[in-house]
Write a protein that holds these residues in place. Structure first.
Motif, PDB file in Angstrom:
ATOM      1  N   GLU A   1      -3.619  11.780 -22.913  1.00  0.00           N
ATOM      2  CA  GLU A   1      -3.426  12.723 -22.059  1.00  0.00           C
ATOM      3  C   GLU A   1      -2.411  14.070 -22.617  1.00  0.00           C
ATOM      4  N   ALA A   2      -2.491  15.041 -22.098  1.00  0.00           N
ATOM      5  CA  ALA A   2      -3.701  15.658 -21.124  1.00  0.00           C
ATOM      6  C   ALA A   2      -4.628  16.244 -22.249  1.00  0.00           C
ATOM      7  N   ARG A   3      -4.378  17.199 -22.979  1.00  0.00           N
ATOM      8  CA  ARG A   3      -5.149  18.005 -23.651  1.00  0.00           C
ATOM      9  C   ARG A   3      -5.968  17.408 -24.869  1.00  0.00           C
ATOM     10  N   GLY A   4      -5.610  16.282 -25.096  1.00  0.00           N
ATOM     11  CA  GLY A   4      -6.400  15.296 -25.868  1.00  0.00           C
ATOM     12  C   GLY A   4      -7.793  14.988 -25.216  1.00  0.00           C
ATOM     13  N   PHE A   5      -7.747  14.676 -23.892  1.00  0.00           N
ATOM     14  CA  PHE A   5      -8.784  14.310 -23.016  1.00  0.00           C
ATOM     15  C   PHE A   5      -9.963  15.455 -23.200  1.00  0.00           C
ATOM     16  N   ILE A   6      -9.260  16.663 -23.182  1.00  0.00           N
ATOM     17  CA  ILE A   6     -10.226  18.037 -23.199  1.00  0.00           C
ATOM     18  C   ILE A   6     -10.850  17.751 -24.385  1.00  0.00           C
ATOM     19  N   LEU A   7     -10.001  17.609 -25.549  1.00  0.00           N
ATOM     20  CA  LEU A   7     -10.827  17.480 -27.038  1.00  0.00           C
ATOM     21  C   LEU A   7     -11.910  16.140 -27.268  1.00  0.00           C
ATOM     22  N   ALA A   8     -11.254  15.220 -26.763  1.00  0.00           N
ATOM     23  CA  ALA A   8     -11.828  14.010 -27.131  1.00  0.00           C
ATOM     24  C   ALA A   8     -13.164  13.726 -26.325  1.00  0.00           C
ATOM     25  N   ALA A   9     -13.078  14.070 -25.222  1.00  0.00           N
ATOM     26  CA  ALA A   9     -14.371  13.490 -24.595  1.00  0.00           C
ATOM     27  C   ALA A   9     -15.638  14.253 -24.881  1.00  0.00           C
ATOM     28  N   PRO A  10     -15.696  15.619 -25.156  1.00  0.00           N
ATOM     29  CA  PRO A  10     -16.804  16.227 -25.658  1.00  0.00           C
ATOM     30  C   PRO A  10     -17.306  15.651 -27.046  1.00  0.00           C
ATOM     31  N   VAL A  11     -16.256  15.232 -28.084  1.00  0.00           N
ATOM     32  CA  VAL A  11     -16.423  14.777 -29.252  1.00  0.00           C
ATOM     33  C   VAL A  11     -17.184  13.284 -29.096  1.00  0.00           C
ATOM     34  N   ALA A  12     -16.597  12.411 -28.159  1.00  0.00           N
ATOM     35  CA  ALA A  12     -17.297  11.241 -27.974  1.00  0.00           C
ATOM     36  C   ALA A  12     -18.871  11.392 -27.579  1.00  0.00           C
ATOM     37  N   VAL A  13     -18.965  12.344 -26.699  1.00  0.00           N
ATOM     38  CA  VAL A  13     -20.450  12.757 -26.302  1.00  0.00           C
ATOM     39  C   VAL A  13     -21.269  13.006 -27.519  1.00  0.00           C
ATOM     40  N   ARG A  14     -20.718  14.036 -28.321  1.00  0.00           N
ATOM     41  CA  ARG A  14     -21.310  14.710 -29.501  1.00  0.00           C
ATOM     42  C   ARG A  14     -21.622  13.517 -30.441  1.00  0.00           C
ATOM     43  N   ALA A  15     -20.852  12.607 -30.725  1.00  0.00           N
ATOM     44  CA  ALA A  15     -20.743  11.666 -31.599  1.00  0.00           C
ATOM     45  C   ALA A  15     -21.643  10.250 -30.934  1.00  0.00           C
ATOM     46  N   GLY A  16     -21.938  10.146 -29.999  1.00  0.00           N
ATOM     47  CA  GLY A  16     -22.653   9.196 -29.414  1.00  0.00           C
ATOM     48  C   GLY A  16     -21.612   7.959 -29.134  1.00  0.00           C
ATOM     49  N   LEU A  17     -20.536   8.106 -28.830  1.00  0.00           N
ATOM     50  CA  LEU A  17     -19.541   7.046 -28.599  1.00  0.00           C
ATOM     51  C   LEU A  17     -18.891   6.964 -27.436  1.00  0.00           C
ATOM     52  N   GLY A  18     -18.240   6.000 -26.950  1.00  0.00           N
ATOM     53  CA  GLY A  18     -17.432   5.901 -25.741  1.00  0.00           C
ATOM     54  C   GLY A  18     -16.001   6.657 -25.817  1.00  0.00           C
ATOM     55  N   PHE A  19     -15.578   7.009 -24.713  1.00  0.00           N
ATOM     56  CA  PHE A  19     -14.463   7.649 -24.606  1.00  0.00           C
ATOM     57  C   PHE A  19     -13.540   6.859 -23.744  1.00  0.00           C
ATOM     58  N   ILE A  20     -12.215   6.587 -24.404  1.00  0.00           N
ATOM     59  CA  ILE A  20     -11.279   5.790 -23.746  1.00  0.00           C
ATOM     60  C   ILE A  20     -10.003   6.708 -23.513  1.00  0.00           C
ATOM     61  N   PRO A  21      -9.600   7.030 -22.253  1.00  0.00           N
ATOM     62  CA  PRO A  21      -8.325   7.841 -21.922  1.00  0.00           C
ATOM     63  C   PRO A  21      -7.010   6.999 -22.048  1.00  0.00           C
ATOM     64  N   VAL A  22      -6.218   7.509 -22.853  1.00  0.00           N
ATOM     65  CA  VAL A  22      -4.776   6.914 -22.677  1.00  0.00           C
ATOM     66  C   VAL A  22      -3.929   7.811 -21.889  1.00  0.00           C
ATOM     67  N   ARG A  23      -3.455   7.293 -20.686  1.00  0.00           N
ATOM     68  CA  ARG A  23      -2.893   8.050 -19.834  1.00  0.00           C
ATOM     69  C   ARG A  23      -1.517   8.097 -19.477  1.00  0.00           C
ATOM     70  N   LYS A  24      -0.795   8.820 -18.979  1.00  0.00           N
ATOM     71  CA  LYS A  24       0.731   8.601 -18.553  1.00  0.00           C
ATOM     72  C   LYS A  24       0.739   7.493 -17.631  1.00  0.00           C
ATOM     73  N   ALA A  25       1.986   6.671 -17.775  1.00  0.00           N
ATOM     74  CA  ALA A  25       1.928   5.668 -16.931  1.00  0.00           C
ATOM     75  C   ALA A  25       1.836   5.974 -15.446  1.00  0.00           C
ATOM     76  N   GLY A  26       1.106   4.943 -14.806  1.00  0.00           N
ATOM     77  CA  GLY A  26       1.083   4.981 -13.352  1.00  0.00           C
ATOM     78  C   GLY A  26      -0.455   5.610 -12.944  1.00  0.00           C
ATOM     79  N   LYS A  27      -1.197   6.195 -13.766  1.00  0.00           N
ATOM     80  CA  LYS A  27      -2.210   6.877 -13.679  1.00  0.00           C
ATOM     81  C   LYS A  27      -3.760   6.197 -13.701  1.00  0.00           C
ATOM     82  N   LEU A  28      -3.643   4.971 -14.271  1.00  0.00           N
ATOM     83  CA  LEU A  28      -4.930   4.084 -14.400  1.00  0.00           C
ATOM     84  C   LEU A  28      -4.647   3.087 -13.295  1.00  0.00           C
ATOM     85  N   PRO A  29      -5.720   2.741 -12.541  1.00  0.00           N
ATOM     86  CA  PRO A  29      -5.573   1.472 -11.664  1.00  0.00           C
ATOM     87  C   PRO A  29      -6.000   0.450 -12.515  1.00  0.00           C
TER      88      PRO A  29
END
Length: 181
Positions: free
Chosen positions: A63-91
């Motif tokens: 988070e946060a700009r790494g999300f913007i870069l990594a998500a399309p990379v995961a799609v292009r590479a055919g891989l899953g995307f895992i967000p690492v977020r700031k504390a308190g943002k993930l349920p």
């Protein structure tokens, strides 16, 4: 690795913003790069090639700009995307890791169940500065039981010493920077 023309294209689309977020810090603004489809595609392709080279099975974006870069990379590479977020943002159940960065401190979290021992993870972020954020992410990936395939960043600010800080946590995994300043 990235050729000189690609490196120059990417670098030409990064803008320096003085005194942001506080006096004395020069912020590296990648929004012009993201707005340029040729540059953004070149960046995505370069990172997707690193996924293949390092045998990644998942991509972690910081988070946060790494999300913007990594998500399309995961799609292009055919891989899953895992967000690492700031504390308190993930349920739900998370693993957390506190860390220091160049102008303060923070805490990162990842869903505990999103990674396991079958995963080889490429951690992607925009900038490697002092290395605190990447170091915390590597610790989270390993605590979740996954293997670190490597770290890939758009820019490394070498003068801030992040690479030496990360070397013990990398444990031999590669650190790839498309641009080193």
């Amino acid at each position: 690795m990235t050729d000189d023309a690609t490196r120059e294209l990417l670098l030409s689309r990064i803008r320096d913003v003085a005194d942001h977020p506080e006096p004395g810090v020069v912020f590296k603004d990648i929004t012009p790069l993201l707005a340029d489809p040729k540059a953004f595609t070149a960046l995505t392709e370069a990172f997707a090639e690193l996924c293949a080279r390092h045998g990644a099975t998942k991509v972690v974006g910081l988070e946060a700009r790494g999300f913007i870069l990594a998500a399309p990379v995961a799609v292009r590479a055919g891989l899953g995307f895992i967000p690492v977020r700031k504390a308190g943002k993930l349920p739900g159940a998370t693993l957390s890791q506190a860390y220091d960065l160049e102008y303060g401190s923070a805490e990162l979290e990842v869903h505990a169940e999103d990674l396991d021992a079958t995963d080889r993870v490429l951690v992607i972020d925009d900038v490697l500065a002092t290395g605190g954020t990447a170091e915390a992410a590597l610790q989270l990936v390993r605590r979740a039981g996954a293997e670190v395939a490597g770290v890939a960043v758009l820019m490394e600010l070498g003068f801030l010493g992040g690479r030496p800080r990360l070397e013990p946590e990398l444990r031999g995994a590669p650190l790839d920077a498309l641009i080193t300043l």
